[in-house]
Design an enzyme around this catalytic site. Structure first.
Site, PDB file in Angstrom:
ATOM      1  N   GLN A  72      18.030 -10.625  17.924  1.00  0.00           N
ATOM      2  CA  GLN A  72      19.374  -9.883  18.205  1.00  0.00           C
ATOM      3  C   GLN A  72      19.986 -10.444  19.381  1.00  0.00           C
ATOM      4  O   GLN A  72      21.370 -10.719  19.357  1.00  0.00           O
ATOM      5  CB  GLN A  72      19.124  -8.370  18.527  1.00  0.00           C
ATOM      6  CG  GLN A  72      20.108  -7.501  18.322  1.00  0.00           C
ATOM      7  CD  GLN A  72      20.876  -7.375  16.697  1.00  0.00           C
ATOM      8  OE1 GLN A  72      20.150  -7.808  15.722  1.00  0.00           O
ATOM      9  NE2 GLN A  72      22.023  -7.037  16.801  1.00  0.00           N
TER      10      GLN A  72
ATOM     11  N   LEU B  54     -11.738 -15.397   2.516  1.00  0.00           N
ATOM     12  CA  LEU B  54     -12.184 -13.965   2.238  1.00  0.00           C
ATOM     13  C   LEU B  54     -11.040 -13.359   1.432  1.00  0.00           C
ATOM     14  O   LEU B  54     -11.504 -12.745   0.397  1.00  0.00           O
ATOM     15  CB  LEU B  54     -11.854 -13.330   3.642  1.00  0.00           C
ATOM     16  CG  LEU B  54     -12.388 -13.963   4.906  1.00  0.00           C
ATOM     17  CD1 LEU B  54     -12.140 -13.225   6.296  1.00  0.00           C
ATOM     18  CD2 LEU B  54     -13.766 -14.159   4.794  1.00  0.00           C
TER      19      LEU B  54
ATOM     20  N   THR C 132      -4.903  -5.117   8.562  1.00  0.00           N
ATOM     21  CA  THR C 132      -3.482  -4.800   8.628  1.00  0.00           C
ATOM     22  C   THR C 132      -3.344  -3.581   9.686  1.00  0.00           C
ATOM     23  O   THR C 132      -4.267  -3.208  10.050  1.00  0.00           O
ATOM     24  CB  THR C 132      -2.973  -4.477   7.239  1.00  0.00           C
ATOM     25  OG1 THR C 132      -3.824  -3.363   6.976  1.00  0.00           O
ATOM     26  CG2 THR C 132      -3.238  -5.394   6.256  1.00  0.00           C
TER      27      THR C 132
ATOM     28  N   GLU D 204      -6.775 -10.270   9.703  1.00  0.00           N
ATOM     29  CA  GLU D 204      -7.658  -9.912  10.552  1.00  0.00           C
ATOM     30  C   GLU D 204      -7.534  -8.341  10.580  1.00  0.00           C
ATOM     31  O   GLU D 204      -7.786  -7.671  11.629  1.00  0.00           O
ATOM     32  CB  GLU D 204      -7.734 -10.586  12.036  1.00  0.00           C
ATOM     33  CG  GLU D 204      -8.872 -11.359  12.126  1.00  0.00           C
ATOM     34  CD  GLU D 204      -8.803 -12.613  11.603  1.00  0.00           C
ATOM     35  OE1 GLU D 204      -7.779 -12.814  10.771  1.00  0.00           O
ATOM     36  OE2 GLU D 204      -9.412 -13.694  11.814  1.00  0.00           O
TER      37      GLU D 204
ATOM     38  N   GLY E 226      22.228 -13.427  18.057  1.00  0.00           N
ATOM     39  CA  GLY E 226      22.860 -13.099  17.241  1.00  0.00           C
ATOM     40  C   GLY E 226      22.705 -13.969  16.048  1.00  0.00           C
ATOM     41  O   GLY E 226      21.590 -14.148  15.594  1.00  0.00           O
TER      42      GLY E 226
ATOM     43  N   GLY F 113      -6.957  -8.341   0.045  1.00  0.00           N
ATOM     44  CA  GLY F 113      -7.790  -8.659   1.379  1.00  0.00           C
ATOM     45  C   GLY F 113      -8.117  -7.668   2.294  1.00  0.00           C
ATOM     46  O   GLY F 113      -8.928  -8.012   3.216  1.00  0.00           O
TER      47      GLY F 113
HETATM   48  C1  LIG Z   1       0.379 -16.690   6.843  1.00  0.00           C
HETATM   49  C2  LIG Z   1      -1.069 -16.093   6.184  1.00  0.00           C
HETATM   50  C3  LIG Z   1      -2.471 -16.897   6.695  1.00  0.00           C
HETATM   51  C4  LIG Z   1      -3.363 -16.255   5.757  1.00  0.00           C
HETATM   52  N1  LIG Z   1      -4.451 -16.913   6.028  1.00  0.00           N
HETATM   53  C5  LIG Z   1      -5.873 -16.463   5.535  1.00  0.00           C
HETATM   54  C6  LIG Z   1      -6.840 -17.229   5.437  1.00  0.00           C
HETATM   55  O1  LIG Z   1      -6.939 -18.316   5.981  1.00  0.00           O
HETATM   56  N2  LIG Z   1      -8.029 -16.652   5.021  1.00  0.00           N
HETATM   57  C7  LIG Z   1      -7.893 -15.488   3.967  1.00  0.00           C
HETATM   58  O2  LIG Z   1      -8.969 -15.098   3.564  1.00  0.00           O
HETATM   59  N3  LIG Z   1      -6.947 -14.481   4.145  1.00  0.00           N
HETATM   60  C8  LIG Z   1      -5.771 -15.036   4.681  1.00  0.00           C
HETATM   61  N4  LIG Z   1      -4.581 -14.689   4.802  1.00  0.00           N
HETATM   62  C9  LIG Z   1      -4.425 -12.982   3.903  1.00  0.00           C
HETATM   63  C10 LIG Z   1      -4.707 -11.913   4.835  1.00  0.00           C
HETATM   64  O3  LIG Z   1      -5.880 -11.764   5.491  1.00  0.00           O
HETATM   65  C11 LIG Z   1      -4.279 -10.852   3.756  1.00  0.00           C
HETATM   66  O4  LIG Z   1      -2.830 -10.862   3.513  1.00  0.00           O
HETATM   67  C12 LIG Z   1      -4.597  -9.388   4.502  1.00  0.00           C
HETATM   68  O5  LIG Z   1      -5.810  -9.366   4.574  1.00  0.00           O
HETATM   69  C13 LIG Z   1      -4.261  -8.226   3.374  1.00  0.00           C
HETATM   70  O6  LIG Z   1      -4.686  -8.595   2.183  1.00  0.00           O
HETATM   71  P1  LIG Z   1      -3.353  -8.501   1.103  1.00  0.00           P
HETATM   72  O7  LIG Z   1      -2.194  -9.373   1.455  1.00  0.00           O
HETATM   73  O8  LIG Z   1      -4.126  -8.601  -0.214  1.00  0.00           O
HETATM   74  O9  LIG Z   1      -2.793  -6.952   1.228  1.00  0.00           O
HETATM   75  P2  LIG Z   1      -3.479  -5.591   0.452  1.00  0.00           P
HETATM   76  O10 LIG Z   1      -5.089  -5.565   0.881  1.00  0.00           O
HETATM   77  O11 LIG Z   1      -3.097  -5.391  -0.944  1.00  0.00           O
HETATM   78  O12 LIG Z   1      -2.884  -4.436   0.872  1.00  0.00           O
HETATM   79  C14 LIG Z   1      -1.495  -4.136   0.697  1.00  0.00           C
HETATM   80  C15 LIG Z   1      -1.037  -3.062   1.744  1.00  0.00           C
HETATM   81  O13 LIG Z   1      -1.870  -1.725   1.555  1.00  0.00           O
HETATM   82  C16 LIG Z   1      -2.065  -1.265   2.721  1.00  0.00           C
HETATM   83  N5  LIG Z   1      -3.259  -0.627   2.683  1.00  0.00           N
HETATM   84  C17 LIG Z   1      -4.753  -1.136   2.039  1.00  0.00           C
HETATM   85  N6  LIG Z   1      -5.687  -0.148   2.183  1.00  0.00           N
HETATM   86  C18 LIG Z   1      -5.067   0.777   2.859  1.00  0.00           C
HETATM   87  C19 LIG Z   1      -5.445   2.118   3.174  1.00  0.00           C
HETATM   88  N7  LIG Z   1      -6.808   2.368   2.902  1.00  0.00           N
HETATM   89  N8  LIG Z   1      -4.804   2.755   3.945  1.00  0.00           N
HETATM   90  C20 LIG Z   1      -3.498   2.599   4.255  1.00  0.00           C
HETATM   91  N9  LIG Z   1      -3.009   1.225   3.782  1.00  0.00           N
HETATM   92  C21 LIG Z   1      -3.717   0.606   2.998  1.00  0.00           C
HETATM   93  C22 LIG Z   1      -2.562  -2.553   3.736  1.00  0.00           C
HETATM   94  O14 LIG Z   1      -2.313  -2.235   4.820  1.00  0.00           O
HETATM   95  C23 LIG Z   1      -1.186  -3.335   3.322  1.00  0.00           C
HETATM   96  O15 LIG Z   1       0.091  -2.643   3.957  1.00  0.00           O
HETATM   97  C24 LIG Z   1      -3.447 -14.837   5.157  1.00  0.00           C
HETATM   98  C25 LIG Z   1      -2.141 -14.383   5.074  1.00  0.00           C
HETATM   99  C26 LIG Z   1      -0.973 -14.948   5.697  1.00  0.00           C
HETATM  100  C27 LIG Z   1       0.440 -14.041   5.411  1.00  0.00           C
END
Ligand SMILES: Cc1cc2nc3c(=O)[nH]c(=O)nc-3n(C[C@H](O)[C@H](O)[C@H](O)COP(=O)(O)OP(=O)(O)OC[C@H]3O[C@@H](n4cnc5c(N)ncnc54)[C@H](O)[C@@H]3O)c2cc1C
Length: 392
Positions: A345, A133, A374, A372, A348, A139
């Site tokens: 915490q 995705l 943020t 799934e 420690g 994401g």
């Molecule tokens: C350990 C791990 C495993 C993962 N596994 C998978 C996987 O198997 N498959 C997959 O597809 N993805 C995977 N992911 C990715 C994960 O789904 C994404 O990190 C997540 O969807 C957020 O996308 P991004 O990191 O690009 O953040 P961004 O979309 O760039 O967002 C950055 C920040 O901006 C905020 N933001 C964005 N839009 C808004 C809004 N409208 N209003 C307020 N705030 C906003 C977000 O909440 C976030 O805080 C994984 C991530 C991790 C860390």
């Protein structure tokens, strides 16, 4: 877990659900826990541990029996995710990606041929799954993805890059979204079921992480990667509702996993607090440490209730539960993070050493606040429901 907490957590579960929970708990503690820290240090994917799940029916808890699965109810699926995640993020993730994202989408939107082709292998554990995705550009805003799917004779050519892909190097099925028309935004989003082992034009490379090294997260690059017409799930441009339904179930399983992680922090911190001494007494006898333990229990139990309510709603046949999913996922992931911080915490300085597991749990819990949806996205959805801007 103390007897009092155990009784509280099991309230309202059926006898069968209690048995499933007890079985998975014992299995995870005996068969998985002894290896997790070592695998993390070696950055080793727990393929052999995941292989133990299939024969026990734990790889297909959302897949009906007629396709080789062990589905009994959605609640039981949540309990399995909770107990596995209490012990290992990656093993729980393998179950939740396979069931919530891949299998559920096939069950709800696939043809009979697609069900026969994919579901038995997922349920047996032979076919691990990845969800493709997230893209380098983001994401959260999945309606704006950049991976394209061009119609060609006999199939589609996919071009684009997906990042953070869990299980990719070991998966036999990629549930992938791409756009048949980038200008149409979410109306161009289309879902595909891809066999990575037979798809040319696809490169899977390492996506280096600071944490969860045992998941071997990957970047998947597709350059005119050909997939046949049979790979199309649903209709062209019909991928966004498929994604919505998949993420709705995904939020339930991720929230259940977060409850498991939050519980693990209590399981680790409470005994430590009653063992470690300072100023001639157990640190657990200091009110400020007791406050942290109480906060940890409060958060976990509140989140657990939201998750169990969601499971019961799904079992009662409520189709989409977007508000309740957001409430459960938001609260449970924040509980997991806050518990890891409070747990550290209590430990420690030792929380930062290799000897204790608690420090590892912080970054793992934090990662569940992104996947799934943020926290910001869920807060936005909750507010939109409350304001009447959103109805479903
Ligand atoms: C350990 C791990 C495993 C993962 N596994 C998978 C996987 O198997 N498959 C997959 O597809 N993805 C995977 N992911 C990715 C994960 O789904 C994404 O990190 C997540 O969807 C957020 O996308 P991004 O990191 O690009 O953040 P961004 O979309 O760039 O967002 C950055 C920040 O901006 C905020 N933001 C964005 N839009 C808004 C809004 N409208 N209003 C307020 N705030 C906003 C977000 O909440 C976030 O805080 C994984 C991530 C991790 C860390």
């Amino acid at each position: 877990m103390s007897a009092a907490l155990e009784r509280m957590a099991d309230f309202d579960l059926t006898e069968e659900q209690r048995q499933i929970r007890a079985f998975v708990k014992e299995f995870a503690e005996k068969e998985i826990l002894p290896h997790v820290e070592e695998y993390e240090r070696q950055a080793k994917y727990p393929l052999d541990l995941i292989a133990k799940l299939g024969p026990l029916g734990l790889m297909g808890p959302m897949i009906p029996e007629e396709y080789g699965g062990s589905f009994s109810d959605v609640m039981s699926y949540g309990l399995i995710c909770e107990e596995l995640a209490r012990i290992d993020w990656v093993v729980a993730s393998a179950v939740s990606v396979a069931n919530s994202l891949a299998a559920s989408s096939i069950i709800n939107f696939g043809t009979e041929e697609q069900k026969q082709r994919w579901l038995p292998g997922i349920a047996s554990g032979e076919t691990l799954c990845s969800a493709l995705l997230t893209e380098p550009g983001g994401g959260t805003d999945l309606g704006n993805l950049k991976t394209s799917a061009k119609k060609v004779k006999g199939g589609y050519e996919l071009t684009g890059t997906k990042v953070f892909i869990s299980h990719a190097a070991y998966a036999g099925l990629f549930f992938c979204v791409a756009s048949v028309d980038l200008a149409k935004k979410h109306k161009g989003v289309t879902a595909f079921l891809i066999d990575p082992k037979t798809t040319e034009g696809m490169t899977i490379s390492d996506f280096p992480m600071r944490t969860l090294k045992r998941d071997n997260l990957a970047e998947v690059h597709m350059e005119n990667a050909f997939v046949p017409d049979e790979a199309l799930l649903g209709k062209e441009g019909g991928g966004f509702p498929i994604l919505g339904a998949a993420l709705d179930t995904g939020r339930f399983s991720v929230a259940a996993r977060c409850v498991g992680q939050a519980q693990r922090c209590i399981d680790l911190a409470a005994p430590y607090a009653m063992e470690r001494e300072a100023f001639g007494q157990k640190i657990g006898e200091f009110q400020m440490i007791q406050q942290k333990i109480a906060d940890m229990v409060n958060r976990t139990e509140a989140a657990r209730l939201l998750v169990y309510r969601l499971g019961r709603m799904k079992d009662a046949g409520v189709g989409r539960c977007s508000l309740e999913s957001s409430l459960a996922k938001l609260n449970a992931s924040q509980a997991a993070v806050a518990n890891a911080l409070d747990g550290m915490q209590v430990f420690g300085g030792y929380s930062c050493t290799e000897e204790y597991e608690i420090g590892r749990l912080l970054l793992e819990a934090k990662s569940l606040e992104f996947g799934e949806g943020t926290s910001e996205l869920h807060n936005r959805l909750i507010a939109e429901f409350a304001l009447g801007i959103r109805k479903q």
